[in-house]
Design a protein around this motif. Structure first.
Motif, PDB file in Angstrom:
ATOM      1  N   TYR A 162      50.438  43.907  38.183  1.00  0.00           N
ATOM      2  CA  TYR A 162      49.582  43.166  37.261  1.00  0.00           C
ATOM      3  C   TYR A 162      48.584  42.296  38.031  1.00  0.00           C
ATOM      4  CZ  TYR A 162      48.178  39.936  33.580  1.00  0.00           C
ATOM      5  OH  TYR A 162      47.456  39.178  32.696  1.00  0.00           O
ATOM      6  N   ILE A 163      49.057  41.646  39.094  1.00  0.00           N
ATOM      7  CA  ILE A 163      48.162  40.811  39.914  1.00  0.00           C
ATOM      8  C   ILE A 163      47.089  41.671  40.568  1.00  0.00           C
ATOM      9  CG2 ILE A 163      48.068  39.396  42.008  1.00  0.00           C
ATOM     10  CD1 ILE A 163      50.829  38.272  41.146  1.00  0.00           C
ATOM     11  N   ARG A 164      47.498  42.839  41.098  1.00  0.00           N
ATOM     12  CA  ARG A 164      46.539  43.755  41.716  1.00  0.00           C
ATOM     13  C   ARG A 164      45.544  44.273  40.681  1.00  0.00           C
ATOM     14  NH1 ARG A 164      49.951  46.709  44.416  1.00  0.00           N
ATOM     15  NH2 ARG A 164      50.199  48.314  42.834  1.00  0.00           N
ATOM     16  N   PHE A 165      46.025  44.587  39.463  1.00  0.00           N
ATOM     17  CA  PHE A 165      45.132  45.052  38.391  1.00  0.00           C
ATOM     18  C   PHE A 165      44.101  43.978  38.040  1.00  0.00           C
ATOM     19  CE2 PHE A 165      44.249  44.835  33.828  1.00  0.00           C
ATOM     20  CZ  PHE A 165      43.518  45.990  33.676  1.00  0.00           C
ATOM     21  N   LYS A 166      44.541  42.710  37.916  1.00  0.00           N
ATOM     22  CA  LYS A 166      43.606  41.634  37.585  1.00  0.00           C
ATOM     23  C   LYS A 166      42.542  41.476  38.664  1.00  0.00           C
ATOM     24  CE  LYS A 166      46.262  38.071  36.836  1.00  0.00           C
ATOM     25  NZ  LYS A 166      46.768  36.741  36.430  1.00  0.00           N
ATOM     26  N   LYS A 167      42.952  41.604  39.907  1.00  0.00           N
ATOM     27  CA  LYS A 167      42.008  41.470  41.011  1.00  0.00           C
ATOM     28  C   LYS A 167      40.964  42.585  40.973  1.00  0.00           C
ATOM     29  CE  LYS A 167      41.996  41.124  46.029  1.00  0.00           C
ATOM     30  NZ  LYS A 167      42.848  41.133  47.226  1.00  0.00           N
ATOM     31  N   TYR A 168      41.413  43.843  40.799  1.00  0.00           N
ATOM     32  CA  TYR A 168      40.475  44.971  40.755  1.00  0.00           C
ATOM     33  C   TYR A 168      39.582  44.912  39.513  1.00  0.00           C
ATOM     34  CZ  TYR A 168      42.945  47.187  44.635  1.00  0.00           C
ATOM     35  OH  TYR A 168      43.488  47.468  45.859  1.00  0.00           O
ATOM     36  N   ALA A 169      40.143  44.492  38.391  1.00  0.00           N
ATOM     37  CA  ALA A 169      39.342  44.368  37.167  1.00  0.00           C
ATOM     38  C   ALA A 169      38.281  43.287  37.334  1.00  0.00           C
ATOM     39  CB  ALA A 169      40.245  44.052  35.977  1.00  0.00           C
ATOM     40  N   ALA A 170      38.659  42.177  37.973  1.00  0.00           N
ATOM     41  CA  ALA A 170      37.693  41.095  38.192  1.00  0.00           C
ATOM     42  C   ALA A 170      36.559  41.571  39.089  1.00  0.00           C
ATOM     43  CB  ALA A 170      38.400  39.882  38.806  1.00  0.00           C
ATOM     44  N   PHE A 228      34.231  43.858  37.050  1.00  0.00           N
ATOM     45  CA  PHE A 228      33.330  43.152  36.133  1.00  0.00           C
ATOM     46  C   PHE A 228      32.269  42.345  36.876  1.00  0.00           C
ATOM     47  CE2 PHE A 228      36.568  43.770  32.763  1.00  0.00           C
ATOM     48  CZ  PHE A 228      35.731  44.311  31.819  1.00  0.00           C
ATOM     49  N   VAL A 229      32.626  41.777  38.031  1.00  0.00           N
ATOM     50  CA  VAL A 229      31.646  41.007  38.798  1.00  0.00           C
ATOM     51  C   VAL A 229      30.507  41.910  39.253  1.00  0.00           C
ATOM     52  CG1 VAL A 229      31.320  39.866  41.043  1.00  0.00           C
ATOM     53  CG2 VAL A 229      33.103  39.099  39.518  1.00  0.00           C
ATOM     54  N   VAL A 230      30.826  43.155  39.593  1.00  0.00           N
ATOM     55  CA  VAL A 230      29.798  44.083  40.059  1.00  0.00           C
ATOM     56  C   VAL A 230      29.107  44.788  38.890  1.00  0.00           C
ATOM     57  CG1 VAL A 230      29.414  46.196  41.389  1.00  0.00           C
ATOM     58  CG2 VAL A 230      30.921  44.428  42.283  1.00  0.00           C
ATOM     59  N   ALA A 231      29.904  45.269  37.922  1.00  0.00           N
ATOM     60  CA  ALA A 231      29.355  46.128  36.870  1.00  0.00           C
ATOM     61  C   ALA A 231      28.636  45.355  35.764  1.00  0.00           C
ATOM     62  CB  ALA A 231      30.465  46.976  36.268  1.00  0.00           C
ATOM     63  N   LEU A 256      29.368  40.791  28.093  1.00  0.00           N
ATOM     64  CA  LEU A 256      29.285  41.107  29.520  1.00  0.00           C
ATOM     65  C   LEU A 256      29.129  39.849  30.366  1.00  0.00           C
ATOM     66  CD1 LEU A 256      27.058  44.309  29.460  1.00  0.00           C
ATOM     67  CD2 LEU A 256      29.428  44.157  30.235  1.00  0.00           C
ATOM     68  N   THR A 257      28.324  38.911  29.889  1.00  0.00           N
ATOM     69  CA  THR A 257      28.147  37.650  30.611  1.00  0.00           C
ATOM     70  C   THR A 257      29.452  36.864  30.648  1.00  0.00           C
ATOM     71  OG1 THR A 257      25.845  37.594  29.896  1.00  0.00           O
ATOM     72  CG2 THR A 257      26.766  35.540  30.741  1.00  0.00           C
ATOM     73  N   SER A 258      30.156  36.846  29.523  1.00  0.00           N
ATOM     74  CA  SER A 258      31.444  36.150  29.480  1.00  0.00           C
ATOM     75  C   SER A 258      32.447  36.810  30.415  1.00  0.00           C
ATOM     76  CB  SER A 258      32.000  36.146  28.059  1.00  0.00           C
ATOM     77  OG  SER A 258      31.108  35.527  27.185  1.00  0.00           O
ATOM     78  N   ALA A 259      32.486  38.148  30.418  1.00  0.00           N
ATOM     79  CA  ALA A 259      33.402  38.860  31.321  1.00  0.00           C
ATOM     80  C   ALA A 259      33.060  38.568  32.778  1.00  0.00           C
ATOM     81  CB  ALA A 259      33.335  40.362  31.054  1.00  0.00           C
ATOM     82  N   TRP A 260      31.772  38.503  33.089  1.00  0.00           N
ATOM     83  CA  TRP A 260      31.364  38.194  34.457  1.00  0.00           C
ATOM     84  C   TRP A 260      31.806  36.791  34.847  1.00  0.00           C
ATOM     85  CZ3 TRP A 260      28.346  34.631  36.962  1.00  0.00           C
ATOM     86  CH2 TRP A 260      28.031  34.920  38.278  1.00  0.00           C
ATOM     87  N   LEU A 261      31.612  35.806  33.942  1.00  0.00           N
ATOM     88  CA  LEU A 261      31.998  34.424  34.242  1.00  0.00           C
ATOM     89  C   LEU A 261      33.503  34.288  34.448  1.00  0.00           C
ATOM     90  CD1 LEU A 261      29.687  32.490  31.767  1.00  0.00           C
ATOM     91  CD2 LEU A 261      29.558  32.486  34.255  1.00  0.00           C
TER      92      LEU A 261
END
Length: 200
Positions: A25-33, A36-39, A58-63
């Motif tokens: 779960y921690i690894r998933f959160k890191k990869y998802a973050a 979103f930061v890039v995409a 999208l802006t909220s997900a990036w933040l």
């Protein structure tokens, strides 16, 4: 014949299912973050570029992702950093060495204000004291209050009452304020235009 059971050393224990799930779960959160930061900025920049609920999402997900990564790598989230910087005194206040300096400044400020109120300072001295008083206002106060001085509420209420007695409405007062802002306080041009229309 006796059989002896040996327990494996503590380091050889396989991780439990919960520990594996938590690590995943921690690894998933890191990869998802990171995703979103890039995409998110790329997807926001793609045509059609417009401000709609997708852009807000999208802006909220990036933040949220940037905040998570900041906490992951530095130990502090972006909000914690902002709160830390806002809670620190400004660099101007850090330059003052002691509490005694604050007391002396307060006494000087009180004496200057007393001279302005009493009218003991006149002419150039009064102007100099008023300039000093204006310079000491904080940046936020200057932005919020503009060039207004003390007693602005009373002056505004008197002007408003006078205008209402002359037969103007609140709509007229609002339009006058908008006109002042639009023309940076130059009210003469509006009156000239109004006078030339009446003459025609």
């Amino acid at each position: 014949m006796s059989t002896t059971t040996t327990t494996p050393p503590a380091g050889d224990n396989p991780p439990s299912t919960n520990a594996i799930r938590e690590a995943d779960y921690i690894r998933f959160k890191k990869y998802a973050a990171w995703t979103f930061v890039v995409a998110a900025p790329i997807l926001t920049a793609l045509p059609p570029r417009k401000l709609d609920h997708y852009t807000v999402l999208l802006t909220s997900a990036w933040l949220v992702s940037a905040n998570h990564l900041s906490r992951e790598y530095t130990g502090q989230s972006i909000m914690e950093r902002l709160e830390g910087r806002l809670s620190k005194p400004s660099s101007i206040m850090q330059d003052l060495p002691t509490e005694r300096a604050h007391q002396i400044q307060a006494k000087l400020r009180a004496a200057r204000d007393a001279q302005i109120r009493d009218g003991s300072a006149v002419g150039e001295e009064l102007e100099r004291l008023k300039r000093q008083q204006q310079q000491e206002r904080s940046l936020a106060e200057k932005i919020w209050m503009g060039s207004e001085t003390e007693g602005w509420k009373e002056r505004r209420l008197r002007e408003e009452q006078k205008a209402l007695e002359e037969g103007k409405s609140y709509g007229d007062l609002i339009l006058e304020h908008i006109w002042d802002v639009w023309n940076w306080g130059k009210t003469g041009e509006k009156k000239e235009e109004g006078g030339s229309k009446d003459e025609k």
